[in-house]
Structures are given as structure tokens and as C-alpha cells.
Design an enzyme around this catalytic site. Structure first.
Site, PDB file in Angstrom:
ATOM      1  CG  ASN A 179      -4.502   1.542  -7.436  1.00 20.04           C
ATOM      2  OD1 ASN A 179      -3.660   1.650  -6.541  1.00 20.04           O
ATOM      3  ND2 ASN A 179      -5.452   0.604  -7.396  1.00 20.04           N
ATOM      4  CE1 TYR A 198       4.186  -4.233  -8.135  1.00 17.25           C
ATOM      5  CE2 TYR A 198       6.098  -3.497  -6.888  1.00 17.25           C
ATOM      6  CZ  TYR A 198       4.736  -3.487  -7.106  1.00 17.25           C
ATOM      7  OH  TYR A 198       3.927  -2.705  -6.306  1.00 17.25           O
ATOM      8  CB  ALA A 199      11.873  -3.270  -9.645  1.00 17.91           C
ATOM      9  CB  ALA A 200      11.215  -3.503 -15.045  1.00 16.61           C
ATOM     10  CE  LYS A 256       3.760  -0.900  -9.294  1.00 17.34           C
ATOM     11  NZ  LYS A 256       2.434  -0.280  -9.491  1.00 17.34           N
ATOM     12  CB  ILE A 279       0.045  -0.626   1.162  1.00 18.62           C
ATOM     13  CG1 ILE A 279       0.952   0.342   0.399  1.00 18.62           C
ATOM     14  CG2 ILE A 279      -1.213   0.096   1.620  1.00 18.62           C
ATOM     15  CD1 ILE A 279       0.410   0.738  -0.964  1.00 18.62           C
TER      16      ILE A 279
HETATM   17  N1  NAD Z   1       0.496  -3.458  -1.244  1.00 20.03           N
HETATM   18  C1  NAD Z   1       1.727  -2.989  -1.223  1.00 20.03           C
HETATM   19  O1  NAD Z   1       2.525  -3.308  -0.327  1.00 20.03           O
HETATM   20  C2  NAD Z   1       2.162  -1.988  -2.253  1.00 20.03           C
HETATM   21  C3  NAD Z   1       3.386  -1.335  -2.066  1.00 20.03           C
HETATM   22  C4  NAD Z   1       3.800  -0.373  -3.003  1.00 20.03           C
HETATM   23  C5  NAD Z   1       3.003  -0.099  -4.090  1.00 20.03           C
HETATM   24  N2  NAD Z   1       1.833  -0.749  -4.257  1.00 20.03           N
HETATM   25  C6  NAD Z   1       1.026  -0.422  -5.429  1.00 20.03           C
HETATM   26  O2  NAD Z   1      -0.229   0.064  -5.009  1.00 20.03           O
HETATM   27  C7  NAD Z   1      -1.208  -0.208  -6.016  1.00 20.03           C
HETATM   28  C8  NAD Z   1      -2.403  -0.893  -5.379  1.00 20.03           C
HETATM   29  O3  NAD Z   1      -1.948  -2.109  -4.809  1.00 20.03           O
HETATM   30  P1  NAD Z   1      -2.831  -2.956  -3.795  1.00 20.03           P
HETATM   31  O4  NAD Z   1      -1.937  -3.324  -2.683  1.00 20.03           O
HETATM   32  O5  NAD Z   1      -4.125  -2.309  -3.532  1.00 20.03           O
HETATM   33  O6  NAD Z   1      -3.035  -4.293  -4.680  1.00 20.03           O
HETATM   34  P2  NAD Z   1      -4.253  -5.310  -4.755  1.00 20.03           P
HETATM   35  O7  NAD Z   1      -3.691  -6.542  -5.379  1.00 20.03           O
HETATM   36  O8  NAD Z   1      -4.934  -5.426  -3.439  1.00 20.03           O
HETATM   37  O9  NAD Z   1      -5.262  -4.579  -5.770  1.00 20.03           O
HETATM   38  C9  NAD Z   1      -4.931  -4.434  -7.119  1.00 20.03           C
HETATM   39  C10 NAD Z   1      -6.207  -4.347  -7.930  1.00 20.03           C
HETATM   40  O10 NAD Z   1      -5.848  -4.226  -9.310  1.00 20.03           O
HETATM   41  C11 NAD Z   1      -6.724  -5.054 -10.051  1.00 20.03           C
HETATM   42  N3  NAD Z   1      -6.138  -5.443 -11.309  1.00 20.03           N
HETATM   43  C12 NAD Z   1      -5.104  -6.300 -11.494  1.00 20.03           C
HETATM   44  N4  NAD Z   1      -4.895  -6.486 -12.800  1.00 20.03           N
HETATM   45  C13 NAD Z   1      -5.808  -5.729 -13.464  1.00 20.03           C
HETATM   46  C14 NAD Z   1      -6.101  -5.518 -14.826  1.00 20.03           C
HETATM   47  N5  NAD Z   1      -5.414  -6.144 -15.800  1.00 20.03           N
HETATM   48  N6  NAD Z   1      -7.100  -4.670 -15.162  1.00 20.03           N
HETATM   49  C15 NAD Z   1      -7.818  -4.058 -14.193  1.00 20.03           C
HETATM   50  N7  NAD Z   1      -7.600  -4.248 -12.879  1.00 20.03           N
HETATM   51  C16 NAD Z   1      -6.607  -5.077 -12.528  1.00 20.03           C
HETATM   52  C17 NAD Z   1      -6.957  -6.253  -9.139  1.00 20.03           C
HETATM   53  O11 NAD Z   1      -8.100  -6.998  -9.554  1.00 20.03           O
HETATM   54  C18 NAD Z   1      -7.086  -5.600  -7.799  1.00 20.03           C
HETATM   55  O12 NAD Z   1      -8.417  -5.239  -7.504  1.00 20.03           O
HETATM   56  C19 NAD Z   1      -0.487  -1.052  -7.070  1.00 20.03           C
HETATM   57  O13 NAD Z   1      -0.064  -0.236  -8.124  1.00 20.03           O
HETATM   58  C20 NAD Z   1       0.704  -1.591  -6.310  1.00 20.03           C
HETATM   59  O14 NAD Z   1       1.758  -1.946  -7.177  1.00 20.03           O
HETATM   60  C21 NAD Z   1       1.385  -1.685  -3.367  1.00 20.03           C
END
Ligand code: NAD
Length: 241
Positions: A82, A147-149, A151, A182
Site C-alpha cells: 500500500n 506515478y502512473a507508470a 501503478k 481518496i
Molecule cells: N489518496 C488518493 O487519492 C489515492 C488514490 C488512488 C490510489 N491511492 C493509493 O492508495 C495507497 C495509500 O495512499 P494514501 O492516500 O493513504 O497515502 P498517504 O500518503 O496518506 O500514506 C502513504 C503512507 O505510505 C508511507 N510510505 C511512503 N513511502 C514509504 C516507504 N519508502 N516505506 C514505507 N512506507 C512509506 C507514508 O509514510 C504514508 O504513511 C497508495 O498506494 C496510493 O498510491 C491513493
């Protein structure tokens, strides 16, 4: 209450946002333990959640984690890839550092974790690997070449794992969740000019709530989804219809 009974679970990016919500929701389903892995420190009021602080880019730290899980429980049943970062920029302005950072964390980080956990699942001939992708990986997004790459890469890796990890028999399920927008800190960096039209095009006229991703992840982590393998499940309220 018992949908994850006895399971050992590893969630990356568990300190906040979707990952935190996954840890919280999963802890209500009687797992053996949830290792919440994050680069940031984290605090939980849930007894079954054990926070571990390291980066998914740190392969020696990941190897130490696997040794620890083997010693403590002897198995890992569910891995949730995640953790992710964004470094958005238009293609012509994107720096090499922005590109490299996102690839290193989102794509290679998921590779690192899955490569480390897979041997345990292969021994058990069972497991569930869930990778959190994004609508950006399926449909692209302005300012998100990097990022898209990553995902889209998660989807390709998952399709490969869904075949390869089951070559010698067993049922190791590998699936992707593809949410769109989200309500978390990550989405706060999306410019209003990009976010608002996406919300307007969503039939429910709102963003996804973190618990809605967590509930879908729970289904994929539990044995209720025992014949679901190699799928991309869009948690987007119908945005892309
Ligand atoms: N928020 C959105 O709109 C959205 C939309 C689509 C997909 N996503 C995906 O959902 C997932 C969760 O996103 P979110 O919105 O909770 O993001 P967020 O930024 O709130 O949380 C991401 C977490 O990942 C941790 N992290 C980052 N780099 C790290 C590393 N190198 N090692 C360990 N931990 C690390 C961060 O410290 C953070 O706690 C992600 O994969 C994101 O790409 C999010």
C-alpha cells in the site's frame, strides 16, 4: 469478527491514510498479528497491530523483518503493498529525481516486499497479495507520468505473480485494488482544477473514503475471495464508466 482469524498480515504504509484504515479494520477480524510497516513512526490503539519503522526501499531491513516474522509466527498469510509517494510534475518539467523516487518506492518497494514474502507463501502454498494501484495506472493522469507508470507496473507484476506463484500447485492469490480519489493526505496535493472535475464525473459526486478501500482489501485478504486471482478491482464509485 473472525474473517482473518489466525492470519499474519503485513501492511506497508500503515502509519496513516488508507494503510492505517486497513490496519484498524483488519484488527476487528481477529488476526494473529498485523505488522504495520512504514517509514514514519506510528501509534495504534489496536492490540493486534505491531508498528515497524523501516522503508520498503531498504532491502536489508526487509530481510530482517522476514526473519522476525518467521521466528515469531512462522508464516505470513497476507501482504498489502500500500505504501506509495507522489512527486507530480508535467512530463516536460519532471526531474530525474522525481521520476527515480516514485519508481524506487512505489514499484521497486512493492517488488522488494513481495519478493521477500513470496518464499513463505510458496512454502505454505497459500496466501493473498494485494497491491494498491490507482485509476492513474489504468487511465493515466495529467502530471503523473512517474506515478502512473508505477501503478500500471503493479498491475503487470500482479498478473505475473498470479501465474508464477502458483506454478507448483497451491493457491496464492494476487490482486490489485484501483481506487481513484481518496480522502487522505495524499489527495490534498491534487490541484482543485484536476480533482473537482473527477468528483463531478463520479456518479456519487464524492471522493472515496479510506474505510471503503479497507473493506475491499478485507474481502481480498479473507478466504471469502478464495477463487479471485489476478484481478483489478476498481474502488471508484463508477467514475470511469
Ligand atoms: N489518496 C488518493 O487519492 C489515492 C488514490 C488512488 C490510489 N491511492 C493509493 O492508495 C495507497 C495509500 O495512499 P494514501 O492516500 O493513504 O497515502 P498517504 O500518503 O496518506 O500514506 C502513504 C503512507 O505510505 C508511507 N510510505 C511512503 N513511502 C514509504 C516507504 N519508502 N516505506 C514505507 N512506507 C512509506 C507514508 O509514510 C504514508 O504513511 C497508495 O498506494 C496510493 O498510491 C491513493
Amino acid at each position: 469478527m473472525n474473517r482473518l482469524k489466525g492470519k499474519v498480515i503485513a501492511v506497508t504504509g500503515g502509519a496513516r491514510g488508507v494503510g492505517y484504515e486497513i490496519c484498524k479494520r483488519f484488527s476487528e477480524e481477529n488476526p494473529e498479528i498485523i505488522y504495520s510497516i512504514d517509514a514514519l513512526p506510528a501509534a495504534y490503539s489496536h492490540a493486534q497491530v505491531r508498528p515497524l519503522q523501516f522503508s520498503i526501499t531498504d532491502r536489508p531491513a526487509i530481510a530482517d523483518f522476514i526473519s522476525r516474522a518467521r521466528r515469531e509466527f512462522g508464516h505470513i498469510d497476507v501482504l498489502i503493498n500500500n505504501a506509495a509517494v507522489t512527486r507530480d510534475a508535467m512530463l516536460v518539467k519532471m526531474t530525474e529525481e522525481q521520476w527515480d523516487t516514485v519508481i524506487e518506492v512505489n514499484l521497486k518497494g512493492a517488488f522488494n516486499m513481495t519478493q521477500a514474502v513470496a518464499p513463505l507463501m510458496l512454502e505454505q502454498k497459500k496466501g493473498s497479495i494485494i497491491s494498491v494501484s490507482s485509476g492513474s495506472g489504468v487511465y493515466g493522469n495529467i502530471g503523473q507520468t512517474n506515478y502512473a507508470a508505477t501503478k500500471a507496473g503493479l498491475i503487470g507484476m500482479t498478473y505475473s505473480w498470479a501465474k508464477e506463484l502458483n506454478l507448483k500447485g497451491g493457491e496464492i492469490r494476487c490482486n490489485v485494488l484501483a481506487p481513484d480519489n481518496i480522502e487522505t493526505e495524499m489527495a490534498q496535493s491534487i490541484p482543485a482544477g484536476i480533482l473537482e472535475p473527477l468528483i463531478a464525473r463520479t456518479p456519487f459526486k464524492r471522493m472515496c473514503r479510506p474505510y471503503e478501500v479497507a473493506n475491499t482489501a478485507l474481502f481480498l485478504a479473507s478466504d471469502e475471495s478464495s477463487f479471485i486471482n489476478g484481478q483489478v478491482i476498481c474502488v471508484n464509485g463508477g467514475l470511469r464508466l
